[in-house]
Design a protein around this motif. Structure first.
Motif, PDB file in Angstrom:
ATOM      1  N   GLU A   1      43.413  28.485 113.591  1.00 31.97           N
ATOM      2  CA  GLU A   1      42.480  28.630 112.471  1.00 31.97           C
ATOM      3  C   GLU A   1      42.335  27.340 111.685  1.00 31.97           C
ATOM      4  O   GLU A   1      43.320  26.674 111.382  1.00 31.97           O
ATOM      5  N   LYS A   2      41.106  27.046 111.366  1.00 37.18           N
ATOM      6  CA  LYS A   2      40.847  25.909 110.474  1.00 37.18           C
ATOM      7  C   LYS A   2      41.193  26.361 109.067  1.00 37.18           C
ATOM      8  O   LYS A   2      40.721  27.404 108.612  1.00 37.18           O
ATOM      9  N   VAL A   3      42.034  25.612 108.389  1.00 37.16           N
ATOM     10  CA  VAL A   3      42.554  26.060 107.090  1.00 37.16           C
ATOM     11  C   VAL A   3      42.294  25.007 106.008  1.00 37.16           C
ATOM     12  O   VAL A   3      43.206  24.459 105.404  1.00 37.16           O
ATOM     13  N   GLY A   4      41.005  24.738 105.767  1.00 41.03           N
ATOM     14  CA  GLY A   4      40.654  23.818 104.697  1.00 41.03           C
ATOM     15  C   GLY A   4      40.030  22.548 105.229  1.00 41.03           C
ATOM     16  O   GLY A   4      39.404  22.548 106.298  1.00 41.03           O
ATOM     17  N   LEU A   5      40.225  21.506 104.479  1.00 43.68           N
ATOM     18  CA  LEU A   5      39.662  20.208 104.826  1.00 43.68           C
ATOM     19  C   LEU A   5      40.807  19.201 104.907  1.00 43.68           C
ATOM     20  O   LEU A   5      41.872  19.425 104.348  1.00 43.68           O
ATOM     21  N   PRO A   6      40.578  18.091 105.622  1.00 44.09           N
ATOM     22  CA  PRO A   6      41.649  17.086 105.660  1.00 44.09           C
ATOM     23  C   PRO A   6      42.119  16.750 104.239  1.00 44.09           C
ATOM     24  O   PRO A   6      41.310  16.542 103.351  1.00 44.09           O
TER      25      PRO A   6
ATOM     26  N   ALA B   1      38.413  16.218 123.393  1.00 47.37           N
ATOM     27  CA  ALA B   1      37.895  16.339 122.027  1.00 47.37           C
ATOM     28  C   ALA B   1      38.729  15.478 121.094  1.00 47.37           C
ATOM     29  O   ALA B   1      39.948  15.385 121.248  1.00 47.37           O
ATOM     30  N   PRO B   2      38.091  14.833 120.107  1.00 49.36           N
ATOM     31  CA  PRO B   2      38.860  13.998 119.177  1.00 49.36           C
ATOM     32  C   PRO B   2      39.708  14.862 118.253  1.00 49.36           C
ATOM     33  O   PRO B   2      39.517  16.069 118.159  1.00 49.36           O
ATOM     34  N   PRO B   3      40.667  14.242 117.554  1.00 46.31           N
ATOM     35  CA  PRO B   3      41.537  14.986 116.642  1.00 46.31           C
ATOM     36  C   PRO B   3      40.743  15.694 115.553  1.00 46.31           C
ATOM     37  O   PRO B   3      39.687  15.221 115.140  1.00 46.31           O
ATOM     38  N   TRP B   4      41.261  16.857 115.109  1.00 46.47           N
ATOM     39  CA  TRP B   4      40.686  17.517 113.942  1.00 46.47           C
ATOM     40  C   TRP B   4      41.801  18.187 113.144  1.00 46.47           C
ATOM     41  O   TRP B   4      42.847  18.537 113.674  1.00 46.47           O
ATOM     42  N   SER B   5      41.519  18.374 111.845  1.00 46.50           N
ATOM     43  CA  SER B   5      42.525  18.984 110.965  1.00 46.50           C
ATOM     44  C   SER B   5      41.834  19.630 109.777  1.00 46.50           C
ATOM     45  O   SER B   5      40.655  19.351 109.539  1.00 46.50           O
ATOM     46  N   PRO B   6      42.541  20.428 108.997  1.00 50.42           N
ATOM     47  CA  PRO B   6      43.881  20.957 109.241  1.00 50.42           C
ATOM     48  C   PRO B   6      43.793  22.297 109.957  1.00 50.42           C
ATOM     49  O   PRO B   6      42.849  23.049 109.760  1.00 50.42           O
ATOM     50  N   ALA B   7      44.769  22.571 110.773  1.00 52.89           N
ATOM     51  CA  ALA B   7      44.757  23.824 111.533  1.00 52.89           C
ATOM     52  C   ALA B   7      46.120  24.496 111.454  1.00 52.89           C
ATOM     53  O   ALA B   7      47.157  23.837 111.436  1.00 52.89           O
ATOM     54  N   ASP B   8      46.094  25.829 111.431  1.00 54.81           N
ATOM     55  CA  ASP B   8      47.309  26.620 111.626  1.00 54.81           C
ATOM     56  C   ASP B   8      47.248  27.191 113.042  1.00 54.81           C
ATOM     57  O   ASP B   8      46.208  27.721 113.455  1.00 54.81           O
ATOM     58  N   ILE B   9      48.349  27.066 113.759  1.00 50.57           N
ATOM     59  CA  ILE B   9      48.423  27.596 115.130  1.00 50.57           C
ATOM     60  C   ILE B   9      49.465  28.712 115.132  1.00 50.57           C
ATOM     61  O   ILE B   9      50.611  28.499 114.732  1.00 50.57           O
ATOM     62  N   VAL B  10      49.030  29.891 115.555  1.00 54.29           N
ATOM     63  CA  VAL B  10      49.948  31.034 115.580  1.00 54.29           C
ATOM     64  C   VAL B  10      50.361  31.315 117.019  1.00 54.29           C
ATOM     65  O   VAL B  10      49.508  31.425 117.913  1.00 54.29           O
TER      66      VAL B  10
END
Ligand SMILES: [Zn+2]
Length: 534
Positions: free
Chosen positions: A75-80, A56-65
């Motif tokens: 979790e996806k936390v907003g938009l780039p 899968a290509p890169p995606w953002s922004p994410a928080d990883i717990v």
């Protein structure tokens, strides 16, 4: 036997017993872990760009717990460039890493690795296991498949368990044991039943798999059948001494999991010969003959696009076979000066390792005293055909994994692994395809893809945090960095991508690991002051 020595009487210890008798001890085991923070009760990586390893290509922004070393939320936390308000993001952890502008990938899996090599003892004081482990962690390698466990199975299983308990700074280890059935190395298995019995004992001791160098066909067929029964995976370096009776295709049909290197593939593609063309003075025991003739096999085989080429490709795909090409370990064969004078040797190649690489030692892979333009050209042509097969196999759905085999032939641990990523790209893989080979495909080969290999909830936190996108240039992953010009001050700099290696939830600062390695290397040099390193 002291507390520091392993019992080498059992199955899987045959090779180290023989090496010990010849004055080659196992490596000094890793010391108690002196680097790395954690694992933490709750760690949050904030605002990352994720490249998950599946392709899968890169995606953002994410928080990883991460909780207790395991990924529990992504979790996806907003938009780039536009993060959500804190209230809508995962709760605070007891450790947080600001990953804005950073890239998170799974840890890399080196599917063909040796935790040092006892042979090096003949070239000076051996590097300790810490040197090897820290070089791997500093290059993002969080899992290794130990292909042969030449320090002994007990030794390897001990380091595996201590690594898993975070007691030492080391990657996850899968222990594959050498199947002792080839004359020119060590042969104690002479019948199919002996092979089966040996494998049952190996399984009982806790080995993860088997490393073959070939065997008489009846023994090999029985052994692969027994591996299937026992649930042991297998890889084979089809040594020239065994390949005439058993090419890669033969052993794949019998259930072999993966081919190591390239030996046996060209022979599977032979259509107007059975045996490679040797000159009368050939001697397999002479490393020059072994490696110069090995560079001639693909041009004696069926060519790309031919009926034979396509048939062989089809059958490997149908069998669900895996290739671990280890392109990097033969890189010196096509350009000796490049590998011999690599940027990292001065600061990162241990003294005895450097000595071992030289032709005067007569050790494995030290054949440079006669290496010629013709040898290099042979190998360049060999690589073109070999890479074409591997790339086409990948394009048609086959699994190809990354393995380095470092510790020989001017390939230093960690650096050799990153070179493998570059060479897969040279073979035709896109950077994302390279990353997939280095992560999820390796995990599938090792049967640990429910545990590692991609960034998914439930998996272990074997993660890499990069300051720059490694897909933009794999050279950024070398411990020495990649050459760049700073436009502001017009100075050359050597930035690196990898900032933190997270292994089992423990966060290693790569700068600290590299500093430790440089110190070990400097100490080794002080003991060998005459050593000429370019
Ligand atoms: Zn190897």
């Amino acid at each position: 036997m002291t507390a520091h020595q392993d019992d080498t009487s059992g199955v899987g210890e045959e090779r180290i017993r023989k090496l010990n008798a010849a004055g080659m001890p196992a490596l000094e085991k890793a010391r108690d872990r002196d680097r790395g923070a954690g694992p933490f009760k709750r760690m949050v990586l904030r605002g990352a760009t994720i490249i998950d390893g599946t392709g899968a290509p890169p995606w953002s922004p994410a928080d990883i717990v991460v909780e207790d070393g395991r990924i529990v939320a992504i979790e996806k936390v907003g938009l780039p460039r536009k993060l959500a308000a804190d209230a809508r993001r995962p709760a605070a952890g007891d450790h947080e890493i600001d990953c804005r502008g950073k890239f998170v990938t799974p840890g890399f899996i080196d599917c063909h690795a040796h935790i040092g090599v006892p042979y090096h003892a003949l070239s000076g004081p051996m590097a300790p296991a810490d040197y090897v482990f820290k070089l791997w962690l500093a290059h993002g390698v969080t899992t290794v498949r130990e292909m042969g466990s030449f320090n002994g199975l007990g030794w390897t299983l001990d380091q595996k368990a201590r690594s898993q308990a975070n007691e030492i700074a080391a990657p996850r280890i899968l222990a594959y044991s050498y199947f002792p059935a080839v004359n020119d190395m060590l042969k104690i298995i002479h019948t199919p039943d002996q092979g089966r019995e040996w494998l049952r004992a190996l399984k009982a001791r806790g080995a993860d798999g088997v490393k073959f160098f070939g065997a008489p066909p009846a023994i090999m067929e029985a052994a692969l059948d027994e591996c299937r029964t026992l649930g042991l995976r297998s890889g084979c370096h089809h040594a020239q001494q065994a390949v005439t009776r058993m090419s890669t295709m033969t052993s794949a049909r019998w259930g072999l999991t993966s081919q190591e290197h390239y030996y046996g593939l060209a022979e599977s593609l032979f259509e107007n010969r059975i045996i490679q063309d040797y000159t009368p003075d050939y001697d397999y025991g002479d490393e020059y003959f072994r490696f110069s003739f090995a560079g001639q096999t693909f041009r004696q085989a069926a060519q790309p696009g031919s009926a034979k080429w396509n048939d062989v490709m089809d059958e490997f795909l149908e069998l669900g076979f895996t290739f671990v090409p280890t392109f990097s370990i033969y890189d010196a064969n096509r350009d000796l000066m490049r590998t011999r004078r690599a940027d990292w040797h001065r600061d990162y190649t241990y003294a005895s390792l450097w000595n071992f690489y030289q032709p005067d030692g007569g050790g494995h892979g030290s054949y440079w005293h006669r290496w010629s333009t013709t040898n290099e050209v042979d190998w360049k042509q060999n690589y073109r055909l070999w890479m074409q097969f591997i790339n086409e196999f990948k394009n048609r759905g086959g699994r190809v994994c990354t393995g380095s085999d470092s510790g020989f032939i001017f390939q230093t641990f960690g650096f050799g692994y990153i070179r493998e990523l570059e060479l897969l790209q040279e073979a035709g893989f896109t950077p994302l395809e390279v990353l997939r080979a280095a992560t999820i495909q390796g995990a599938e080969l090792l049967d640990i893809d429910d545990e590692v290999g991609s960034i998914e909830v439930g998996k272990a936190a074997d993660l890499l945090i990069h300051d720059q996108n490694p897909l933009a240039d794999f050279k950024l992953l070398y411990g020495t960095g990649a050459m760049r010009l700073n436009q502001e001050n017009n100075k050359v700099e050597w930035p690196r991508a990898l900032r933190y290696t997270i292994r089992n939830g423990v966060v290693y600062d790569v700068d600290e690991l590299l500093a430790d390695i440089r110190e070990m290397v400097a100490e080794s040099r002080a003991a060998s002051p005459e050593l000429p390193v370019p």
